[in-house]
Design a protein around this motif. Structure first.
Motif, PDB file in Angstrom:
ATOM      1  N   TYR A 133     -10.953   3.281  -5.425  1.00  0.00           N
ATOM      2  CA  TYR A 133     -11.044   4.283  -6.508  1.00  0.00           C
ATOM      3  C   TYR A 133     -10.836   5.710  -6.008  1.00  0.00           C
ATOM      4  N   GLY A 134     -10.083   5.860  -4.963  1.00  0.00           N
ATOM      5  CA  GLY A 134      -9.785   7.187  -4.435  1.00  0.00           C
ATOM      6  C   GLY A 134     -10.819   7.705  -3.465  1.00  0.00           C
ATOM      7  N   TYR A 135     -11.557   6.810  -2.830  1.00  0.00           N
ATOM      8  CA  TYR A 135     -12.596   7.201  -1.872  1.00  0.00           C
ATOM      9  C   TYR A 135     -12.071   8.150  -0.803  1.00  0.00           C
ATOM     10  N   GLY A 136     -10.886   7.871  -0.285  1.00  0.00           N
ATOM     11  CA  GLY A 136     -10.305   8.708   0.770  1.00  0.00           C
ATOM     12  C   GLY A 136      -9.916  10.100   0.295  1.00  0.00           C
ATOM     13  N   ALA A 179      -5.258  -7.766   1.253  1.00  0.00           N
ATOM     14  CA  ALA A 179      -3.973  -7.463   0.606  1.00  0.00           C
ATOM     15  C   ALA A 179      -3.499  -6.057   0.959  1.00  0.00           C
ATOM     16  N   PHE A 180      -4.423  -5.225   1.452  1.00  0.00           N
ATOM     17  CA  PHE A 180      -4.114  -3.837   1.773  1.00  0.00           C
ATOM     18  C   PHE A 180      -4.541  -3.523   3.209  1.00  0.00           C
ATOM     19  N   PRO A 181      -3.681  -3.828   4.184  1.00  0.00           N
ATOM     20  CA  PRO A 181      -4.035  -3.539   5.574  1.00  0.00           C
ATOM     21  C   PRO A 181      -4.235  -2.045   5.826  1.00  0.00           C
ATOM     22  N   ASP A 182      -3.697  -1.217   4.950  1.00  0.00           N
ATOM     23  CA  ASP A 182      -3.894   0.224   5.053  1.00  0.00           C
ATOM     24  C   ASP A 182      -4.199   0.743   3.654  1.00  0.00           C
ATOM     25  N   ALA A 183      -4.866   1.857   3.573  1.00  0.00           N
ATOM     26  CA  ALA A 183      -5.299   2.392   2.291  1.00  0.00           C
ATOM     27  C   ALA A 183      -4.147   3.007   1.506  1.00  0.00           C
ATOM     28  N   THR A 184      -4.298   2.995   0.177  1.00  0.00           N
ATOM     29  CA  THR A 184      -3.405   3.718  -0.716  1.00  0.00           C
ATOM     30  C   THR A 184      -4.172   4.928  -1.235  1.00  0.00           C
ATOM     31  N   ALA A 198       0.830  -1.208   0.000  1.00  0.00           N
ATOM     32  CA  ALA A 198       0.000   0.000   0.000  1.00  0.00           C
ATOM     33  C   ALA A 198       0.865   1.258   0.000  1.00  0.00           C
ATOM     34  N   TYR A 199       1.905   1.271   0.815  1.00  0.00           N
ATOM     35  CA  TYR A 199       2.747   2.467   0.909  1.00  0.00           C
ATOM     36  C   TYR A 199       3.608   2.649  -0.334  1.00  0.00           C
ATOM     37  N   ALA A 200       4.043   1.561  -0.924  1.00  0.00           N
ATOM     38  CA  ALA A 200       4.808   1.657  -2.179  1.00  0.00           C
ATOM     39  C   ALA A 200       3.913   2.170  -3.304  1.00  0.00           C
ATOM     40  N   LEU A 201       2.667   1.712  -3.342  1.00  0.00           N
ATOM     41  CA  LEU A 201       1.741   2.199  -4.373  1.00  0.00           C
ATOM     42  C   LEU A 201       1.421   3.683  -4.177  1.00  0.00           C
ATOM     43  N   GLY A 210      -8.068   0.031  -7.237  1.00  0.00           N
ATOM     44  CA  GLY A 210      -9.405   0.211  -6.666  1.00  0.00           C
ATOM     45  C   GLY A 210     -10.196  -1.080  -6.642  1.00  0.00           C
ATOM     46  N   THR A 211     -10.146  -1.821  -7.747  1.00  0.00           N
ATOM     47  CA  THR A 211     -10.847  -3.104  -7.812  1.00  0.00           C
ATOM     48  C   THR A 211     -10.197  -4.113  -6.864  1.00  0.00           C
ATOM     49  N   TRP A 212      -8.866  -4.137  -6.861  1.00  0.00           N
ATOM     50  CA  TRP A 212      -8.125  -5.064  -5.995  1.00  0.00           C
ATOM     51  C   TRP A 212      -8.474  -4.838  -4.528  1.00  0.00           C
ATOM     52  N   THR A 213      -8.582  -3.574  -4.117  1.00  0.00           N
ATOM     53  CA  THR A 213      -8.885  -3.286  -2.708  1.00  0.00           C
ATOM     54  C   THR A 213     -10.311  -3.708  -2.340  1.00  0.00           C
ATOM     55  N   LEU A 214     -11.197  -3.732  -3.324  1.00  0.00           N
ATOM     56  CA  LEU A 214     -12.569  -4.168  -3.043  1.00  0.00           C
ATOM     57  C   LEU A 214     -12.687  -5.693  -3.053  1.00  0.00           C
ATOM     58  N   VAL A 215     -11.959  -6.351  -3.969  1.00  0.00           N
ATOM     59  CA  VAL A 215     -12.039  -7.798  -4.107  1.00  0.00           C
ATOM     60  C   VAL A 215     -11.242  -8.520  -3.023  1.00  0.00           C
ATOM     61  N   GLU A 216     -10.058  -8.002  -2.710  1.00  0.00           N
ATOM     62  CA  GLU A 216      -9.162  -8.644  -1.742  1.00  0.00           C
ATOM     63  C   GLU A 216      -8.659  -7.616  -0.728  1.00  0.00           C
ATOM     64  N   PRO A 217      -9.534  -7.136   0.168  1.00  0.00           N
ATOM     65  CA  PRO A 217      -9.142  -6.096   1.120  1.00  0.00           C
ATOM     66  C   PRO A 217      -7.977  -6.505   2.036  1.00  0.00           C
TER      67      PRO A 217
END
Length: 142
Positions: free
Chosen positions: A116-119, A106-111, A53-56, A97-104
């Protein structure tokens, strides 16, 4: 490129920071600062918690900064480079965005591009669409 060719290029450079281009530069600049600040802080203090997440977020920061630079620089080469970067950015936002919805998990913290940029009020998905529109339009009006 010779100095004469460079001078000629500058004199005939397509201006990309007029009209909606000014707003794009401003928004990309703000997103650059936000993504750079966020990624530097997260990488420096919490990288082991969510390295992907942080690298992305750092990748997003580089993309935003490059697009900001090309919009300010102007010219046909810069316009094409920004267009390619906006398309890559859009692909990144859609994939992440799709990856974070399908496999949350994989991302313990948001990018920046999570959900899709919700934050970021969905600006990460709207910005490249607007950028692509503006850059294609600026080519046809030049």
């Amino acid at each position: 490129m010779t100095a004469t060719q460079e001078k000629a290029e500058r004199g005939t450079r397509t201006r990309l920071v007029s009209g909606p281009g000014i707003l794009l530069v401003w928004l990309y600049g703000v997103m650059s600062v936000g993504a750079v600040s966020r990624s530097i802080y997260q990488i420096a203090t919490e990288f082991d918690r969510a390295p992907l997440a942080y690298a992305l977020s750092a990748v997003a920061a580089v993309v935003y900064a490059f697009i900001t630079y090309t919009l300010v620089r102007g010219g046909e080469k810069a316009r094409r480079a920004a267009l390619v970067c906006c398309a890559a950015e859009l692909a990144g936002v859609l994939v992440v965005g799709t990856w974070t919805l399908v496999e949350p998990s994989a991302f313990p913290d948001a990018t920046v591009w999570s959900d899709y940029g919700y934050g970021y009020l969905f600006i990460p998905v709207l910005l490249p669409l607007t950028g692509i529109w503006w850059l294609r339009r600026s080519r046809t009006t030049a």
